[in-house]
Design an enzyme around this catalytic site. Structure first.
Site, PDB file in Angstrom:
ATOM      1  CB  SER A 235      -0.698   0.143   1.460  1.00 28.06           C
ATOM      2  OG  SER A 235      -1.979  -1.129   1.249  1.00 28.06           O
ATOM      3  CB  SER A 273      -1.639  -1.573  -3.353  1.00 24.33           C
ATOM      4  OG  SER A 273      -1.037  -0.661  -3.308  1.00 24.33           O
ATOM      5  CG  ASP A 275      -2.040   2.135  -4.128  1.00 26.88           C
ATOM      6  OD1 ASP A 275      -1.709   1.534  -3.334  1.00 26.88           O
ATOM      7  OD2 ASP A 275      -2.113   1.380  -5.421  1.00 26.88           O
TER       8      ASP A 275
END
Length: 354
Positions: A235, A273, A275
């Site tokens: 992340s 992830s 983000d």
């Protein structure tokens, strides 16, 4: 470790004095780092101004590039377009503890919070540092948040510190990085955009440094394991600050441009992830009560935003490079180890790139 002076400079816009988010006047950053064997974690706090953000709220907006994350406070932020606590970064399992610490701190300063006054919206972002940190120990305490808050300053450390202590990027040591860019505006004034990242993302073969695709060569140099072929699991949290007079809608547009800088480093915003980007402006504050006057601010016209968009992309990319370059190697849980980019490049065929 190699000298940071050899690190490539991203873009054509000038940096601020510190080349950090704190080049935006009033913004400060503090860390609390926990580094004890299998415990490799911490807290990082960003204060938008020196006052009480519950009383004097800051315009803000967030963008979710990929939502594999457990942050707190984004729903109300999206609805109202303001921050009302400092911004906290920590590990995934410590979000609740840090949010509680923010609530207690606000109630201590404003005893009628949740009674005669509205409740407070804590704002905590997270990344999973479980490769290096024994995250199940729940080592972060409310006191750690308060120590990070008390340590906030215009000058602050980067790399393997605070919330970045246990973070990994591109199978290297990740962590905290920051940068800034200054933009000459049409009216002759100058505005600043600063970025701070908590970098914990990326597959090593995809790593791009200042436009150079170095990941595959770096993976070969490290004799990287099957980890380099696994799906994205990391992340990144990106925080943008600016002194430009923008409203929440415009700040959301600014936040989105951080994704351009992130993509340049080799990220594809992978399935696993988280983000997230937050952008806020220090140009004005919004009072907590209706009997206090609202600010009279001339917002920047949308057609003048391109320079700020460039600054957001460039400062984000630079901040990620700083996070990788300024990190120090860390060994943590079960002997898991992350090497630092700065110790690898001078001894490798990649060194001419930096």
């Amino acid at each position: 470790m190699a000298s940071t002076t050899s690190l490539p400079f991203i873009g054509t816009l000038p940096a601020g004095t510190r080349d950090a988010i704190t080049d935006v006047a009033g913004v400060t950053v503090g860390h609390r780092t926990l580094a004890d064997g299998p415990v490799q974690t911490g807290v990082t706090v960003i204060r938008p101004h020196a006052g009480d953000p519950f009383r004097d709220k800051v315009p803000a907006a967030a963008v979710v590039l990929n939502g594999f994350g457990k942050s707190v406070g984004l729903v109300q932020l999206a609805e109202l377009g303001v921050l009302e606590t400092p911004i906290a970064l920590t590990n995934t399992f410590s979000v609740g503890t840090v949010a509680t610490a923010q609530i207690r701190d606000c109630a201590a300063a404003n005893p009628e919070t949740g009674r005669a006054l509205p409740t407070v919206n804590p704002l905590v972002f997270e990344c999973n540092d479980g490769f290096l940190n024994d995250i199940q120990r729940l080592a972060v305490t409310e006191a750690d948040y308060l120590q990070a808050l008390a340590a906030t300053d215009a000058d602050f450390a980067q790399g393997s510190v605070g919330a970045g202590r246990g973070m990994s990027s591109f199978q290297l040591k990740g962590g905290i990085g920051s940068a800034s860019r200054r933009v000459a505006m049409a009216d002759g004034t100058t505005c600043t955009v600063g970025a701070l990242v908590l970098a914990n993302y990326g597959r090593q073969p995809q790593l791009v440094l200042a436009g150079h695709a170095v990941g595959e060569r770096l993976a070969a140099l490290q004799q990287a394991s099957k980890e380099s072929t696994e799906p994205e699991k990391g992340s990144i949290i990106i925080v943008l600050a600016t002194d430009a007079p923008l409203d929440a809608r415009q700040l959301r547009r600014l936040a989105l441009r951080a994704g351009a800088g992130l993509a340049r480093t080799g990220s594809v915003f992978g399935h696993g992830s988280g983000d997230l980007v937050l952008a806020f402006s220090t140009a004005y504050t919004v009072p907590d009560r209706a009997d206090r006057p609202m600010p009279a601010v001339a917002m920047l016209h949308d057609t003048l935003l391109d320079g700020l968009f460039q600054a957001a992309a460039d400062s984000t990319e630079q901040a990620i490079l700083h996070a990788l370059w300024r990190a120090t190697p860390v060994t943590g849980r079960d002997g898991n180890h992350r090497a630092a980019l700065g110790e690898l490049l001078p001894a490798s065929s990649l060194s001419p790139l930096v």
